[in-house]
Design an enzyme around this catalytic site. Structure first.
Site, PDB file in Angstrom:
ATOM      1  N   GLY A 212       0.526   5.534   1.227  1.00 51.04           N
ATOM      2  CA  GLY A 212      -0.263   6.529   1.944  1.00 51.04           C
ATOM      3  C   GLY A 212       0.455   7.855   2.014  1.00 51.04           C
TER       4      GLY A 212
ATOM      5  CB  VAL B 176       2.928  -0.702   3.797  1.00 48.23           C
ATOM      6  CG1 VAL B 176       3.075  -1.982   4.617  1.00 48.23           C
ATOM      7  CG2 VAL B 176       2.597   0.470   4.708  1.00 48.23           C
TER       8      VAL B 176
ATOM      9  CG  ASP C  70      -5.993   9.112  12.240  1.00 48.43           C
ATOM     10  OD1 ASP C  70      -7.129   9.563  11.978  1.00 48.43           O
ATOM     11  OD2 ASP C  70      -5.138   8.885  11.374  1.00 48.43           O
TER      12      ASP C  70
ATOM     13  N   GLY D 178       0.828  -1.207   0.000  1.00 51.44           N
ATOM     14  CA  GLY D 178       0.000   0.000   0.000  1.00 51.44           C
ATOM     15  C   GLY D 178       0.853   1.243   0.000  1.00 51.44           C
TER      16      GLY D 178
END
Length: 486
Positions: free
Chosen positions: A49, A54, A157, A47
């Site tokens: 972000g 990652v 979060d 992934g």
């Protein structure tokens, strides 16, 4: 070909991608995926972000797959947040908190090595699950969050994307709480590890759709375990309704999130007791929420076991108080409107029609006041910025109010003068605000808000003129002006 644990060579004996290639890849360029980070052999990207990327990697020393998170370079706050995430997550031990194995650095790029999971974000994983399974998942997540609170941390979060769920065949789903990059110490347990707060007072970090009102306001001193309880409730709301409690951005979103209750979940087929549990988490006042994530988890257990839950719907007095607090100008306007309607019905049909037109105009002016208040509040909450555009929008709205008043000269426009006075007050034009509020009062628009506004503006004028009087050196003249001002 055999490699030592700390080798940075690929299987064919060539060097891994350069410092430039690794950093270019992280910065969104055309850099190739690194083959190794230290002893870890990179296999594929999992992934990407805002903080970095990652990857899935193989650890030859312990013969296991791991997940490696790399951070982008450049932003000191992002690097500090990355460091905090590693320290926070590594300090926690719970079956539903993703464990951190180690922290390293290559080519000046720091990385975290974590357990590798085969799963999906919470909202995707729970989409096809029945209600009871969703509630059990949230109970596990709440217990994990409570463990973080016990260690002296609040997450700040919590949201569906920060919870990964494994769905092993023939076994119950297993959730794992991720991304402690915004975690903040709320006690002395980890204070020595974290040092000073990463952000200044008033900075708003997190995902607005899942943030508690005190977090949206940037009131760092007010954050605590109940702040995460709100986010847990917002996350459960998303699982049940398919979206967070409030959506959108800008003044409308802020007004909803700070002042209004979320839409009911009953239309989505959610049982009344479950809705009570969710809405207790989503109370605007922290003191009205569950005292801890563990208390939230316990109420979910009570529901699942068929016991009486702790959460109760707000009574009529509480609901009325909430409504009045959220709509004070409107409540005053509606009271005046009710009197107007009763008199109009007693008078005649013509007067009734005129009253209806008057009511429409009053509502429009009151809505203008609410919108201006939301825009001023949003402007003050936002980071430092050029406010000339905000003031220009406010003046444009005031001009529309004047046009509406000019278009209805046959109607009582006291509410319009009140709206104009509010606009002048926001612009700190106190003389103009005083004249507008006086005109509203003289025109018969006399709810409590008008009297309160007159007090505010007179106080501001007094302070403003008092500073001028203090500059007068002649004692007699200064006293004379003080007497006049009083």
């Amino acid at each position: 070909m055999r490699h030592d644990d700390d080798s940075t060579l690929s299987d064919d004996g060539h060097a891994t991608p350069s410092d430039v290639g690794l950093r270019a890849m992280l910065d969104g360029g055309d850099g190739d995926m690194p083959r190794r980070l230290g002893r870890f052999r990179i296999e594929r990207q999992l992934g990407r972000g805002g903080m970095g990327q990652v990857f899935e990697a193989w650890d030859p020393r312990l013969s296991r797959h791991v997940a490696i998170k790399l951070v982008r370079r450049g932003d000191p706050q992002m690097l500090e947040r990355f460091r905090r995430e590693a320290l926070a997550q590594a300090s926690l031990s719970h079956p539903s908190i993703c464990p951190v194995y180690e922290v390293g650095e290559q080519d000046g790029v720091p990385f975290i090595v974590m357990q590798r999971f085969d799963g999906a974000p919470l909202d995707e994983a729970a989409e096809s699950l029945p209600l009871d399974a969703k509630l059990r998942l949230m109970r596990q997540i709440a217990e994990a969050v409570h463990e973080a609170h016990r260690a002296g941390l609040i997450h700040r979060d919590l949201k569906p994307n920060n919870v990964l769920v494994e769905l092993p065949e023939g076994e119950p789903p297993r959730p794992f709480v991720l991304d402690f990059g915004l975690a903040r110490s709320v006690g002395d347990t980890l204070g020595a590890h974290f040092g000073e707060t990463m952000t200044e007072e008033g900075a708003v970090l997190g995902t607005p759709a899942y943030m508690a009102p005190e977090q949206l306001r940037g009131a760092l001193d007010a954050l605590g375990a109940r702040t995460d309880v709100y986010s847990l409730g917002a996350t459960l709301y998303h699982l049940l309704a398919g979206h967070p409690p409030f959506r959108g951005l800008g003044p409308t979103f802020l007004l909803d999130a700070l002042e209004r209750d979320p839409p009911s979940l009953r239309a989505a087929g959610v049982p009344r007791e479950v809705e009570h549990i969710v809405f207790k988490c989503l109370e605007k006042e922290p003191a009205r929420r569950y005292a801890s994530a563990a208390a939230f988890a316990e109420d979910l257990r009570r529901y699942l076991d068929g016991e009486t839950i702790e959460a109760r719907p707000a009574g009529p007095r509480v609901r009325l108080a909430k409504w009045v607090r959220r709509h004070r100008p409107l409540a005053a306007a509606l009271a005046a409107l009710l009197v107007t309607i009763v008199m109009a019905i007693a008078w005649n049909v013509v007067s009734d029609q005129r009253a209806q037109r008057q009511a429409t105009l009053v509502r429009a002016f009151v809505e203008d006041v609410e919108t201006m208040a939301a825009e001023v509040r949003f402007s003050h909450m936002a980071p430092l910025h050029d406010i000339r555009s905000d003031r220009a929008r406010l003046r444009a709205r005031m001009e529309r109010i004047r046009d509406d008043m000019a278009a209805h000269p046959d109607l009582d426009v006291g509410a319009g003068y009140f709206a104009l006075g509010f606009g002048h007050l926001a612009l700190e034009a106190f003389d103009d605000a005083y004249r507008a509020f006086e005109a509203a009062w003289d025109a018969g628009y006399r709810p409590q808000d008008t009297a309160t506004a007159l007090v505010r503006v007179l106080s501001a004028l007094y302070r403003e003129q008092l500073s001028d009087v203090d500059l007068v050196r002649d004692v007699v003249l200064r006293q004379a002006r003080l007497d006049a001002l009083e």
